[in-house]
Design an enzyme around this catalytic site. Sequence first.
Site, PDB file in Angstrom:
ATOM      1  N   THR A  97       8.431  11.755   4.613  1.00  0.00           N
ATOM      2  CA  THR A  97       7.426  12.500   5.380  1.00  0.00           C
ATOM      3  C   THR A  97       7.757  12.557   6.865  1.00  0.00           C
ATOM      4  OG1 THR A  97       6.088  10.476   5.409  1.00  0.00           O
ATOM      5  CG2 THR A  97       5.512  12.163   3.790  1.00  0.00           C
ATOM      6  N   LYS A 128      12.539   1.642  -1.815  1.00  0.00           N
ATOM      7  CA  LYS A 128      13.227   2.940  -1.919  1.00  0.00           C
ATOM      8  C   LYS A 128      14.685   2.814  -2.364  1.00  0.00           C
ATOM      9  CE  LYS A 128      10.502   5.075   1.828  1.00  0.00           C
ATOM     10  NZ  LYS A 128       9.853   3.882   2.408  1.00  0.00           N
ATOM     11  N   LYS A 143       1.237  -2.719   1.068  1.00  0.00           N
ATOM     12  CA  LYS A 143       2.610  -2.225   0.963  1.00  0.00           C
ATOM     13  C   LYS A 143       3.539  -3.143   1.741  1.00  0.00           C
ATOM     14  CE  LYS A 143       4.324   1.391   3.305  1.00  0.00           C
ATOM     15  NZ  LYS A 143       5.651   0.953   3.848  1.00  0.00           N
ATOM     16  N   ARG A 188      -0.413   2.407  10.825  1.00  0.00           N
ATOM     17  CA  ARG A 188      -0.816   2.284  12.225  1.00  0.00           C
ATOM     18  C   ARG A 188      -2.309   2.498  12.508  1.00  0.00           C
ATOM     19  NH1 ARG A 188       4.393   5.494  14.231  1.00  0.00           N
ATOM     20  NH2 ARG A 188       4.349   5.949  12.001  1.00  0.00           N
ATOM     21  N   ASP A 202       7.834  -1.310  -1.478  1.00  0.00           N
ATOM     22  CA  ASP A 202       8.372  -0.033  -1.010  1.00  0.00           C
ATOM     23  C   ASP A 202       9.785  -0.228  -0.460  1.00  0.00           C
ATOM     24  OD1 ASP A 202       8.616   2.569   0.015  1.00  0.00           O
ATOM     25  OD2 ASP A 202       7.593   2.033   1.884  1.00  0.00           O
ATOM     26  N   ASP A 205      20.971   3.947  -5.363  1.00  0.00           N
ATOM     27  CA  ASP A 205      22.284   3.371  -5.623  1.00  0.00           C
ATOM     28  C   ASP A 205      22.722   3.828  -7.013  1.00  0.00           C
ATOM     29  OD1 ASP A 205      24.590   1.625  -5.520  1.00  0.00           O
ATOM     30  OD2 ASP A 205      23.447   0.329  -4.155  1.00  0.00           O
TER      31      ASP A 205
END
Length: 246
Positions: free
Chosen positions: A129, A67, A38, A223, A65, A70
Amino acid sequence: MSFDAHPRSSLIVALDFDSLSSALKFAKQVADLVGLFKIGSQLFTAAGPQAVREIAALGPGIFLDLKFHDIPNTVAGAILSCVALPGVQLVNVHALGGRAMLHAAAQAISAAQAMGADRPRLLAVTILTSMDQKAIREVGIGGASKTRVVKLAQLAKQAGVDGVVASVQEARAIRKACGREFLIVTPGVRLKEKAAAHDDDQARTATPTEAMRAGADFLVVGRPILAAADPRAATQAIVDEIAATK
């Protein structure tokens, strides 16, 4: 978009780095163990399309990714630019951009396919999230978060979107509402001992087992792998956990 049957095909590793050299150094360590990498706003802002080109050359596909949120024409143009890059298999927009924007993005994906490109899949981000129920209310979205997420998923499907990014807490309800072919990508995946960490900015997390059993097609992990003392071992442990659920 085709995936092999190996459990690694469900694992997306987030390359949350601020330089391409750091991202490449890390990605080379685990490239043979993952399905996709990603590339989000941090790395893309630092290195641009070259990040996609060089990471894609390692072999795994790319989840771009960014997002987009617009006006429809602008989003359609951005999607066309994304899918022209090598290796991009997933790309996303915000579902809160509305039906017209979602439809424009879906049409852009179809136009790329008509031009002979391998068609990536379009995802819609439902509700981040990182947002808990209080945060969702603060931005003026009423009702239970699960209800709102499912409604956004249904809107996205109606507009021609291939799937959504959503937490494990909504995955089963999305699967029931939108069907088996609708993709569900679950971020906020944590290893069991880290799932309840107080310093985590993800409010709605899950372990790999919980996410897969809830119906996720792909897990986004950052992470727990990036910060691991042994990234290869951490990656393999997650792949093994995915395999145990299939």
